[in-house]
Write a protein that holds these residues in place. Structure first.
Motif, PDB file in Angstrom:
ATOM      1  N   LYS A  74      95.562  47.756  44.817  1.00 54.17           N
ATOM      2  CA  LYS A  74      96.492  48.606  45.552  1.00 54.17           C
ATOM      3  C   LYS A  74      97.728  47.804  45.952  1.00 54.17           C
ATOM      4  CE  LYS A  74      96.778  51.415  49.729  1.00 54.17           C
ATOM      5  NZ  LYS A  74      96.075  51.862  50.927  1.00 54.17           N
ATOM      6  N   ARG A  75      97.503  46.588  46.447  1.00 54.02           N
ATOM      7  CA  ARG A  75      98.624  45.735  46.851  1.00 54.02           C
ATOM      8  C   ARG A  75      99.499  45.375  45.650  1.00 54.02           C
ATOM      9  NH1 ARG A  75      96.388  40.768  49.354  1.00 54.02           N
ATOM     10  NH2 ARG A  75      94.839  42.215  50.097  1.00 54.02           N
ATOM     11  N   ARG A  76      98.863  45.042  44.519  1.00 59.58           N
ATOM     12  CA  ARG A  76      99.625  44.680  43.323  1.00 59.58           C
ATOM     13  C   ARG A  76     100.435  45.852  42.797  1.00 59.58           C
ATOM     14  NH1 ARG A  76      95.719  40.862  39.602  1.00 59.58           N
ATOM     15  NH2 ARG A  76      95.494  39.181  41.110  1.00 59.58           N
ATOM     16  N   VAL A  77      99.835  47.036  42.802  1.00 58.61           N
ATOM     17  CA  VAL A  77     100.545  48.216  42.309  1.00 58.61           C
ATOM     18  C   VAL A  77     101.724  48.533  43.212  1.00 58.61           C
ATOM     19  CG1 VAL A  77     100.316  50.717  41.983  1.00 58.61           C
ATOM     20  CG2 VAL A  77      98.585  49.184  41.070  1.00 58.61           C
ATOM     21  N   LYS A  78     101.552  48.386  44.527  1.00 57.21           N
ATOM     22  CA  LYS A  78     102.674  48.632  45.446  1.00 57.21           C
ATOM     23  C   LYS A  78     103.826  47.668  45.175  1.00 57.21           C
ATOM     24  CE  LYS A  78     100.663  50.737  49.554  1.00 57.21           C
ATOM     25  NZ  LYS A  78     100.408  50.572  50.987  1.00 57.21           N
ATOM     26  N   ARG A  79     103.480  46.377  44.982  1.00 56.53           N
ATOM     27  CA  ARG A  79     104.532  45.390  44.688  1.00 56.53           C
ATOM     28  C   ARG A  79     105.231  45.706  43.377  1.00 56.53           C
ATOM     29  NH1 ARG A  79     101.642  40.002  44.923  1.00 56.53           N
ATOM     30  NH2 ARG A  79     100.174  40.700  46.478  1.00 56.53           N
TER      31      ARG A  79
END
Length: 91
Positions: A74-79
């Motif tokens: 989730k964090r990677r996709v947001k970035r």
């Protein structure tokens, strides 16, 4: 486990004979107590049985691992999405 095998065996015999009634409706349980091993659907040696404790531990471990991987993704996709949106905005 033995009762489950007997139940499967009985349902298999009912299906093979074309009978629509289950063994629970039969007055005699002769079919359910048959020892013919060629009609057993599930044959596994007892040493391959997974205990409830082991299964619970594995489920807990994989659940925690799934939560960690989920939050990381989730964090990677947001970035990644914010980078793409910034590039689109700059163009």
């Amino acid at each position: 486990m033995e009762g489950l095998q007997k139940t499967f065996r009985t349902f298999y015999e009912d299906a093979k004979n074309g009978s629509s009634s289950s063994s629970f409706n039969k007055p005699s349980g002769v079919d359910a107590l048959s020892t013919d091993s060629s009609r057993v659907l599930i044959t596994r040696p007892p040493r391959q049985v997974v205990s409830l404790w082991t299964c619970s531990k594995l489920c807990a471990i994989f659940f925690v691992a799934g939560v960690v991987v989920g939050f990381t993704l989730k964090r990677r996709v947001k970035r990644w999405a914010s980078k793409v949106l910034r590039r689109l905005k700059d163009d």
